[in-house]
Design an enzyme around this catalytic site. Structure first.
Site, PDB file in Angstrom:
ATOM      1  N   SER A 164       8.106   2.705  -2.745  1.00  0.00           N
ATOM      2  CA  SER A 164       9.158   1.683  -2.750  1.00  0.00           C
ATOM      3  C   SER A 164      10.403   2.086  -1.976  1.00  0.00           C
ATOM      4  O   SER A 164      10.779   3.269  -1.948  1.00  0.00           O
ATOM      5  CB  SER A 164       9.569   1.386  -4.201  1.00  0.00           C
ATOM      6  OG  SER A 164       8.473   0.925  -4.955  1.00  0.00           O
TER       7      SER A 164
ATOM      8  N   HIS B  66      11.205  -2.244 -11.191  1.00  0.00           N
ATOM      9  CA  HIS B  66      10.024  -1.496 -11.635  1.00  0.00           C
ATOM     10  C   HIS B  66      10.214  -0.882 -13.025  1.00  0.00           C
ATOM     11  O   HIS B  66       9.278  -0.858 -13.830  1.00  0.00           O
ATOM     12  CB  HIS B  66       9.658  -0.419 -10.610  1.00  0.00           C
ATOM     13  CG  HIS B  66       9.057  -0.972  -9.364  1.00  0.00           C
ATOM     14  ND1 HIS B  66       7.836  -1.617  -9.347  1.00  0.00           N
ATOM     15  CD2 HIS B  66       9.509  -1.004  -8.077  1.00  0.00           C
ATOM     16  CE1 HIS B  66       7.562  -2.017  -8.118  1.00  0.00           C
ATOM     17  NE2 HIS B  66       8.554  -1.657  -7.328  1.00  0.00           N
TER      18      HIS B  66
END
Length: 493
Positions: free
Chosen positions: A303, A420
């Protein structure tokens, strides 16, 4: 003259759409057909942004709830004796007495619903209504960036709640997007890819081919267009750089893969901002992959860290400004006496930067040199082995601090980290020079992070983050923070 005529036409157009909106709200439910809704949809879409703004403010203020009625009902309710009180003879429930409570409670619930709820619910019955409501919300969010208007904020909050209900997981269909899908759908994937732009058809085909997966959430009211989609790479190990994912050609045999790596997740509807469809999408994809490929045991991400450089440059600038204001650049002994001053570099990191900066940056301190190195958009530091070596430790350490310790309202400051973590992931690893693109260097000095989803811990991690703001992370990531704390305690001895 022409300008005046044009202004008059715009005003007439606005009044027509306003009247059309009023009709949708005020007409009897049985009278509101597709033709009435079509008239409003088409009229709204024809308005200029300024007139849309005017119409939405009208909706927010003039079609809000009736507060005088709410106050009157609350007054009536408070005037009643509670059931079971001494005022009731013999303590026996009086059905007639209770019915008064039920009636006022029912009326109160009804009066607390704003009038514009009727507009939203009636639009949702139209075949194109859900898509249209996301357009309206996108306009509301755009207006709110100009200033915080309380009535419009309330309108947005109410519409967001409605959309969240209508877009529950049960109403969404998970579809694997492949090269065989219609060209119109594939074009949308290319257009909406927000993390790693798709450069050409060969790139797209690779992302939909062997060793890769792409899944999207679809709603029947918005056909042939995913609301959100996620791209997955099947790998032997958790990737450390985006280059391995995007340029891995040929990919490994799928039977050899042990890791499903989520490397891009993109939303296609600006009007659904803040509605966490990604949470359900990731969980569904994990479940599906586990069924289809039982040999996959690791579920991770690679990410971006979009807010890191913005935070770091702001931190460096503020500390240097504070140092300058207090005239403390002469000695570290002076600096240590300031309550708000913090040298975010360790002594050995500062020395390495001063020794390595050369002609690229100057400064009286390591922090000033770092600020001068990282600020230019040319990113010349990334082409110097000496500077890369000197910057690696402080940037990795500060990135770990940013992800684990820098918070806003008790939650991670970084938007992707917050996404997340609230979905139940943990911070597994941060990766140096993982994205060397212009965008990657600008937003995070090329650093990327792996979040890991452990199916057995997802709910526990999500709950502890939601209730306490606790961030689960690996020992390797925590170690960056611990080293700084150890050095700090040594320095204070």
């Amino acid at each position: 003259m022409e300008h005046g005529k044009e202004k008059l036409n715009h005003q007439r157009s606005f009044e027509v759409v306003r009247e059309s909106m009023h009709s949708v709200i005020s007409m009897n439910k049985t009278e509101v057909g597709d033709s009435v809704l079509n008239e409003f949809l088409e009229g709204y879409c024809s308005l200029s942004f300024e007139n849309r703004r005017k119409l939405l403010l009208t909706l927010a203020k003039e079609y809000d709830l009736n507060r005088a009625q709410v106050r009157e009902l609350i007054k009536q309710y408070l005037g009643l004796q509670p059931p079971g009180s001494e005022a009731q003879s013999g303590g026996v429930e009086d059905e007639g007495f209770l019915s008064t409570f039920y009636r006022i409670e029912r009326n109160l619930r009804h009066s607390l619903k704003p009038v514009y709820e009727t507009l939203f619910e009636r639009l949702n019955t139209h075949p194109e209504g859900l898509k249209f409501l996301t357009i309206i919300r996108a306009d509301i969010l755009s207006i709110l960036t100009e200033g915080n208007i309380a009535s419009l904020r309330a309108l947005d909050s109410y519409l967001k709640e409605k959309l969240t209900t209508w877009l529950s997981p049960a109403a969404l269909e998970l579809h694997q997007i492949t090269w065989d899908d219609p060209a119109s759908l594939l074009e949308k994937i290319v257009f909406y890819e927000a993390v790693h732009p798709i450069s050409n058809l060969i790139d797209l085909k690779r992302r939909l081919g062997v060793g890769r997966r792409c899944f999207g959430y679809f709603h029947s009211a918005i056909p042939r267009e995913p609301l959100i989609f996620i791209e997955v790479a099947l790998l032997k190990n958790i990737a450390e750089t985006i280059q391995e994912v995007l340029w891995d050609n040929p990919p490994i045999a799928e039977s050899e893969a042990t890791c499903a790596l989520f490397y891009s997740i993109s939303s296609t509807q600006p009007g659904l901002a803040g509605i966490n469809l990604g949470k359900f999408l990731i969980k569904r994809v994990i479940t599906l992959v586990k069924i289809d490929m039982p040999h996959i045991s690791v579920f991770a991400t690679l990410s971006p860290i979009p807010g890191f450089m913005q935070w770091l440059l702001s931190k460096l600038a503020s500390q240097l400004k504070l140092a300058k204001a207090e005239d403390i650049s002469r000695s570290s002994a002076d600096r240590s006496r300031l309550t708000f001053y913090e040298n975010i570099l360790e002594p050995e990191e500062e020395r390495a930067l001063i020794d390595s900066s050369g002609d690229l940056a100057s400064g009286k301190s390591g922090m000033e040199i770092m600020l001068n190195l990282l600020t230019p958009t040319t990113h010349e530091w990334s082409n110097s082995d000496k500077l890369l070596s000197a910057l690696k430790l402080p940037l990795m350490r500060l990135c770990a601090r940013y992800l684990l310790q820098e918070k806003k309202r008790g939650k991670a400051l970084d938007s992707v980290a917050n996404f997340h973590l609230q979905n139940g992931a943990m911070v597994q690893r941060i990766n140096w020079m993982a994205d060397q693109s212009e965008k990657g260097l600008k937003q995070s000095a090329g650093i990327m992070v792996n979040y890991v989803y452990r199916p057995e811990n997802i709910e526990e991690y999500a709950q502890s983050y939601f209730s306490k703001g606790h961030i689960h992370s690996s020992y390797d990531v925590k170690r960056y923070i611990q080293l700084a704390l150890e050095n700090e305690s040594k320095g204070s001895l």
